[in-house]
Design a protein around this motif. Sequence first.
Motif, PDB file in Angstrom:
ATOM      1  N   ILE A  33      80.204  38.934   7.898  1.00 13.63           N
ATOM      2  CA  ILE A  33      79.476  39.576   8.999  1.00 13.63           C
ATOM      3  C   ILE A  33      78.064  39.901   8.530  1.00 13.63           C
ATOM      4  O   ILE A  33      77.856  40.233   7.363  1.00 13.63           O
ATOM      5  CB  ILE A  33      80.236  40.823   9.521  1.00 13.63           C
ATOM      6  N   GLU A  34      77.114  39.771   9.412  1.00 11.97           N
ATOM      7  CA  GLU A  34      75.698  39.907   9.046  1.00 11.97           C
ATOM      8  C   GLU A  34      75.172  41.342   9.155  1.00 11.97           C
ATOM      9  O   GLU A  34      74.156  41.659   8.577  1.00 11.97           O
ATOM     10  CB  GLU A  34      74.851  38.989   9.935  1.00 11.97           C
ATOM     11  N   HIS A  35      75.831  42.183   9.867  1.00 14.05           N
ATOM     12  CA  HIS A  35      75.396  43.555  10.124  1.00 14.05           C
ATOM     13  C   HIS A  35      75.714  44.419   8.901  1.00 14.05           C
ATOM     14  O   HIS A  35      76.880  44.625   8.573  1.00 14.05           O
ATOM     15  CB  HIS A  35      76.112  44.064  11.379  1.00 14.05           C
ATOM     16  N   ASP A  36      74.676  44.945   8.228  1.00 11.69           N
ATOM     17  CA  ASP A  36      74.865  45.652   6.947  1.00 11.69           C
ATOM     18  C   ASP A  36      75.744  46.894   7.064  1.00 11.69           C
ATOM     19  O   ASP A  36      76.605  47.123   6.219  1.00 11.69           O
ATOM     20  CB  ASP A  36      73.522  46.033   6.323  1.00 11.69           C
ATOM     21  N   GLU A  37      75.525  47.702   8.084  1.00 14.23           N
ATOM     22  CA  GLU A  37      76.312  48.932   8.217  1.00 14.23           C
ATOM     23  C   GLU A  37      77.786  48.601   8.458  1.00 14.23           C
ATOM     24  O   GLU A  37      78.675  49.208   7.862  1.00 14.23           O
ATOM     25  CB  GLU A  37      75.776  49.800   9.354  1.00 14.23           C
ATOM     26  N   VAL A  89      91.444  36.334  11.862  1.00 20.26           N
ATOM     27  CA  VAL A  89      90.155  36.824  11.384  1.00 20.26           C
ATOM     28  C   VAL A  89      89.466  35.705  10.611  1.00 20.26           C
ATOM     29  O   VAL A  89      88.286  35.428  10.810  1.00 20.26           O
ATOM     30  CB  VAL A  89      90.313  38.082  10.490  1.00 20.26           C
ATOM     31  N   LYS A  90      90.221  35.037   9.743  1.00 20.76           N
ATOM     32  CA  LYS A  90      89.642  33.949   8.956  1.00 20.76           C
ATOM     33  C   LYS A  90      89.056  32.867   9.856  1.00 20.76           C
ATOM     34  O   LYS A  90      87.980  32.344   9.594  1.00 20.76           O
ATOM     35  CB  LYS A  90      90.700  33.321   8.041  1.00 20.76           C
ATOM     36  N   GLU A  91      89.774  32.519  10.921  1.00 20.55           N
ATOM     37  CA  GLU A  91      89.286  31.483  11.833  1.00 20.55           C
ATOM     38  C   GLU A  91      87.987  31.911  12.498  1.00 20.55           C
ATOM     39  O   GLU A  91      87.079  31.111  12.659  1.00 20.55           O
ATOM     40  CB  GLU A  91      90.347  31.177  12.889  1.00 20.55           C
ATOM     41  N   LYS A  92      87.882  33.158  12.887  1.00 20.41           N
ATOM     42  CA  LYS A  92      86.676  33.650  13.555  1.00 20.41           C
ATOM     43  C   LYS A  92      85.502  33.724  12.582  1.00 20.41           C
ATOM     44  O   LYS A  92      84.351  33.608  12.981  1.00 20.41           O
ATOM     45  CB  LYS A  92      86.906  35.036  14.169  1.00 20.41           C
ATOM     46  N   ASN A  96      81.108  33.087  12.464  1.00 28.40           N
ATOM     47  CA  ASN A  96      80.282  34.291  12.336  1.00 28.40           C
ATOM     48  C   ASN A  96      80.074  34.988  13.677  1.00 28.40           C
ATOM     49  O   ASN A  96      78.995  35.461  13.986  1.00 28.40           O
ATOM     50  CB  ASN A  96      78.937  33.968  11.696  1.00 28.40           C
ATOM     51  N   ASP A  97      81.098  35.065  14.465  1.00 28.00           N
ATOM     52  CA  ASP A  97      81.046  35.686  15.785  1.00 28.00           C
ATOM     53  C   ASP A  97      81.344  37.178  15.624  1.00 28.00           C
ATOM     54  O   ASP A  97      82.487  37.576  15.403  1.00 28.00           O
ATOM     55  CB  ASP A  97      82.065  35.005  16.695  1.00 28.00           C
ATOM     56  N   PHE A  98      80.309  37.997  15.749  1.00 31.63           N
ATOM     57  CA  PHE A  98      80.386  39.441  15.527  1.00 31.63           C
ATOM     58  C   PHE A  98      81.531  40.078  16.306  1.00 31.63           C
ATOM     59  O   PHE A  98      82.408  40.718  15.725  1.00 31.63           O
ATOM     60  CB  PHE A  98      79.042  40.066  15.916  1.00 31.63           C
ATOM     61  N   ASP A  99      81.518  39.906  17.631  1.00 30.07           N
ATOM     62  CA  ASP A  99      82.551  40.531  18.460  1.00 30.07           C
ATOM     63  C   ASP A  99      83.939  39.989  18.153  1.00 30.07           C
ATOM     64  O   ASP A  99      84.914  40.745  18.122  1.00 30.07           O
ATOM     65  CB  ASP A  99      82.242  40.350  19.951  1.00 30.07           C
ATOM     66  N   ALA A 100      84.046  38.699  17.917  1.00 30.53           N
ATOM     67  CA  ALA A 100      85.353  38.102  17.641  1.00 30.53           C
ATOM     68  C   ALA A 100      85.918  38.618  16.319  1.00 30.53           C
ATOM     69  O   ALA A 100      87.116  38.894  16.219  1.00 30.53           O
ATOM     70  CB  ALA A 100      85.248  36.582  17.618  1.00 30.53           C
ATOM     71  N   ILE A 101      85.065  38.768  15.327  1.00 28.81           N
ATOM     72  CA  ILE A 101      85.527  39.284  14.033  1.00 28.81           C
ATOM     73  C   ILE A 101      86.051  40.713  14.196  1.00 28.81           C
ATOM     74  O   ILE A 101      87.146  41.041  13.738  1.00 28.81           O
ATOM     75  CB  ILE A 101      84.393  39.233  12.979  1.00 28.81           C
ATOM     76  N   LEU A 102      85.280  41.546  14.869  1.00 21.77           N
ATOM     77  CA  LEU A 102      85.718  42.935  15.054  1.00 21.77           C
ATOM     78  C   LEU A 102      86.970  43.003  15.916  1.00 21.77           C
ATOM     79  O   LEU A 102      87.859  43.821  15.667  1.00 21.77           O
ATOM     80  CB  LEU A 102      84.597  43.772  15.662  1.00 21.77           C
ATOM     81  N   GLU A 103      87.056  42.147  16.923  1.00 22.93           N
ATOM     82  CA  GLU A 103      88.240  42.136  17.787  1.00 22.93           C
ATOM     83  C   GLU A 103      89.489  41.761  16.992  1.00 22.93           C
ATOM     84  O   GLU A 103      90.551  42.366  17.157  1.00 22.93           O
ATOM     85  CB  GLU A 103      88.033  41.169  18.960  1.00 22.93           C
ATOM     86  N   GLU A 104      89.382  40.783  16.110  1.00 22.11           N
ATOM     87  CA  GLU A 104      90.532  40.378  15.298  1.00 22.11           C
ATOM     88  C   GLU A 104      90.891  41.456  14.279  1.00 22.11           C
ATOM     89  O   GLU A 104      92.072  41.680  14.008  1.00 22.11           O
ATOM     90  CB  GLU A 104      90.277  39.042  14.608  1.00 22.11           C
ATOM     91  N   GLN A 145      86.900  53.241  15.468  1.00 17.17           N
ATOM     92  CA  GLN A 145      85.576  53.029  14.882  1.00 17.17           C
ATOM     93  C   GLN A 145      85.071  51.611  15.156  1.00 17.17           C
ATOM     94  O   GLN A 145      83.911  51.420  15.521  1.00 17.17           O
ATOM     95  CB  GLN A 145      85.631  53.294  13.381  1.00 17.17           C
ATOM     96  N   LEU A 146      85.932  50.624  15.015  1.00 17.16           N
ATOM     97  CA  LEU A 146      85.529  49.240  15.276  1.00 17.16           C
ATOM     98  C   LEU A 146      85.194  49.052  16.753  1.00 17.16           C
ATOM     99  O   LEU A 146      84.241  48.341  17.093  1.00 17.16           O
ATOM    100  CB  LEU A 146      86.625  48.275  14.833  1.00 17.16           C
ATOM    101  N   HIS A 147      85.966  49.690  17.619  1.00 17.44           N
ATOM    102  CA  HIS A 147      85.676  49.620  19.052  1.00 17.44           C
ATOM    103  C   HIS A 147      84.289  50.203  19.337  1.00 17.44           C
ATOM    104  O   HIS A 147      83.513  49.630  20.099  1.00 17.44           O
ATOM    105  CB  HIS A 147      86.757  50.362  19.844  1.00 17.44           C
ATOM    106  N   ASP A 148      83.976  51.331  18.708  1.00 16.09           N
ATOM    107  CA  ASP A 148      82.665  51.952  18.896  1.00 16.09           C
ATOM    108  C   ASP A 148      81.542  51.033  18.421  1.00 16.09           C
ATOM    109  O   ASP A 148      80.494  50.954  19.060  1.00 16.09           O
ATOM    110  CB  ASP A 148      82.593  53.299  18.172  1.00 16.09           C
ATOM    111  N   PHE A 149      81.754  50.335  17.316  1.00 18.69           N
ATOM    112  CA  PHE A 149      80.748  49.390  16.826  1.00 18.69           C
ATOM    113  C   PHE A 149      80.529  48.260  17.828  1.00 18.69           C
ATOM    114  O   PHE A 149      79.416  47.796  18.013  1.00 18.69           O
ATOM    115  CB  PHE A 149      81.135  48.801  15.475  1.00 18.69           C
ATOM    116  N   GLN A 150      81.593  47.812  18.463  1.00 22.23           N
ATOM    117  CA  GLN A 150      81.456  46.747  19.459  1.00 22.23           C
ATOM    118  C   GLN A 150      80.636  47.233  20.650  1.00 22.23           C
ATOM    119  O   GLN A 150      79.869  46.454  21.219  1.00 22.23           O
ATOM    120  CB  GLN A 150      82.826  46.275  19.932  1.00 22.23           C
ATOM    121  N   GLN A 151      80.832  48.482  21.029  1.00 21.81           N
ATOM    122  CA  GLN A 151      80.110  49.041  22.175  1.00 21.81           C
ATOM    123  C   GLN A 151      78.646  49.301  21.851  1.00 21.81           C
ATOM    124  O   GLN A 151      77.778  49.165  22.694  1.00 21.81           O
ATOM    125  CB  GLN A 151      80.779  50.339  22.640  1.00 21.81           C
TER     126      GLN A 151
END
Length: 155
Positions: A33-37, A89-92, A96-104, A145-151
Motif C-alpha cells: 500500500i502506498e499510503h504511509d500512515e 488480500v494477496k490477489e488485490k 495496488n487497489d487501496f480500497d480493495a486491500i483495506l476491504e480484504e 479503524q480500517l473502515h474509517d481509513f476507507q471513509q
Amino acid sequence: MTNQHEKAIATLNRLIEVCQDGDRGYKNAAEHIEHDEIKTVLYRLSQQRALFQAELKDEVRKLGGNPDESPAEEEGTILGNIHRAWINVKEKLTKNDFDAILEECKRGDKAASLAYEAALKENLPEYIKEILIGQHHLIKGAVTQLHDFQQHPDA
C-alpha cells in the motif's frame, strides 16, 4: 491432561492459525500500500497478531499442549474462510487497489472475529476467555479503524 484442557488446546491452536493468517495478511498488505500512515497501521496490526499468537501459544503450553500442532479439521470451514479472505488480500495487492486491500483486510478480520466468537462459546477456563475477549475486542477495533481509513484516507 483433562478433556477440558484438550478442548481448550484445540481451540487455542485454531485461533493461533487465525492470528498467523492475519499477521501474514497485514504484513503483505502493508508492503503493497502506498499510503504511509496506513502502511504503519497495517504493520502495527501485523505485529499485534504476532503478539496474539505468542500469548495463545503460552497458554497452550501452560495447559500441557503443543502450540505447533495443527488443529483438528472439525473447524475447517471457519479456518478455510479466514485463510481464503487473507489469500484474497494477496490477489488485490498485485493491483495496488487501496480500497480493495483495506476491504480484504476487514473481511479477514471479520472472519477472525467469528472464530473468536465461536471460541468464546466453548467451555474454556475463565482466564483464557478473558484473554480471548481482549484480543477479540482489538480485532473488532481494527475493522472499525480500517473502515474509517476507507471513509477518510487522508485523515
